[in-house]
Design a protein around this motif. Structure first.
Motif, short mmCIF file in Angstrom:
data_model
loop_
_atom_site.label_atom_id
_atom_site.label_comp_id
_atom_site.label_asym_id
_atom_site.label_seq_id
_atom_site.Cartn_x
_atom_site.Cartn_y
_atom_site.Cartn_z
N LEU A 25 -13.39 -0.04 4.96
CA LEU A 25 -12.78 0.65 3.83
C LEU A 25 -11.63 -0.18 3.31
N ALA A 26 -11.73 -0.65 2.06
CA ALA A 26 -10.70 -1.50 1.46
C ALA A 26 -9.98 -0.76 0.35
N ASP A 27 -8.72 -0.41 0.62
CA ASP A 27 -7.88 0.29 -0.35
C ASP A 27 -6.43 0.04 0.05
N ASP A 28 -5.61 -0.44 -0.88
CA ASP A 28 -4.23 -0.76 -0.54
C ASP A 28 -3.29 0.42 -0.72
N GLU A 29 -3.78 1.56 -1.26
CA GLU A 29 -2.95 2.74 -1.42
C GLU A 29 -3.04 3.59 -0.15
N GLU A 30 -1.91 3.77 0.52
CA GLU A 30 -1.92 4.41 1.84
C GLU A 30 -2.47 5.83 1.80
N GLU A 31 -2.04 6.64 0.82
CA GLU A 31 -2.49 8.03 0.77
C GLU A 31 -3.99 8.12 0.51
N ARG A 51 -6.65 -3.80 3.71
CA ARG A 51 -5.69 -3.60 2.62
C ARG A 51 -5.85 -4.61 1.49
N SER A 52 -6.83 -5.49 1.60
CA SER A 52 -7.05 -6.49 0.56
C SER A 52 -8.52 -6.89 0.54
N PRO A 75 -5.00 -5.74 -4.07
CA PRO A 75 -3.86 -6.63 -4.37
C PRO A 75 -4.26 -8.05 -4.72
N ASP A 76 -5.33 -8.57 -4.10
CA ASP A 76 -5.68 -9.98 -4.29
C ASP A 76 -6.94 -10.19 -5.13
N LEU A 77 -7.85 -9.23 -5.10
CA LEU A 77 -9.12 -9.34 -5.82
C LEU A 77 -9.44 -8.01 -6.49
N THR A 78 -10.23 -8.05 -7.55
CA THR A 78 -10.81 -6.81 -8.05
C THR A 78 -11.91 -6.39 -7.09
N GLY A 79 -12.30 -5.13 -7.16
CA GLY A 79 -13.40 -4.67 -6.33
C GLY A 79 -14.68 -5.45 -6.60
#
Length: 205
Positions: A25-31, A51-52, A75-79
């Protein structure tokens, strides 16, 4: 209809196929990452958080992923860019990828990619996982009602009432995925007090 949601989530937890899945699961938003992880883990998926985009690709390779779930912005790449990097890896090219975001942001010519429009419910997420991994047809899910008045563009606020605390926690995690304000009560007396104080748009019982 909380009973329908309960049945869907209980069925997910009983599905041995889901329990065998290694999910990145890649998502940089904690919530958002917490809510997604909670739903997937309650379906007994083995969830590994990234996270990236680059971390996601590395983890998918190292952990022999069965499914990759990507937020459309990292943060570093688009999905999409992370998806393309996954497809460049010979060992990862067969792994299904689920992108979370807006359909209008998809680039022309992108194929072999599963998509789930935000906001979505826990039931919709599990259904899309089953579609991506087991090629099951997803059910039709009714959208939550819109909040009206005062020019607010957000979704409805919800009060969920049930005697099962674990189920309420799961339901709230799913509602957070849809960016819906939610609160819960374990009995009718508690619900009456919360409803009087917070005046929810929808009460689920």
């Amino acid at each position: 209809d909380t009973e329908a949601v309960r049945k869907a989530l209980e069925a997910a937890a009983a599905d041995e196929r889901l329990a065998s899945l290694q999910v990145i699961l890649a998502d940089d938003e904690e919530e958002s990452r917490w809510a997604l992880s909670d739903v997937l883990m309650r379906a007994r998926c083995q969830v590994h958080n990234a996270r990236s985009g680059y971390e996601c690709v590395r983890m998918a390779r190292d952990l022999s992923a069965n499914l990759v779930v990507l937020n459309e912005v990292l943060p570093d790449l688009t999905g999409i860019a992370a998806f393309q990097r996954l497809r460049e890896e010979v060992d990862l090219s067969p792994v299904p990828v689920l992108l979370l975001g807006e359909p209008g942001n998809l680039e022309p010519g992108v194929e072999d990619l599963y998509f789930l429009r935000k906001p979505f419910s826990a039931v919709e997420l599990i259904a899309k996982v089953r579609e991506a991994c087991f090629h099951e047809e997803p059910p039709v899910v009714e959208p939550m009602p819109e909040r009206k008045g005062n020019g607010l563009a957000g979704r409805a606020s919800v009060l969920a009432v049930d005697s099962d605390a674990d189920f309420l926690e799961w339901l709230q995690a799913g509602l957070r995925l849809r960016r819906i304000d939610c609160c819960s009560a374990l009995d009718i007396n508690e619900a009456l007090g919360i409803a009087g104080a917070r005046r929810p748009d929808v009460i689920l019982m």
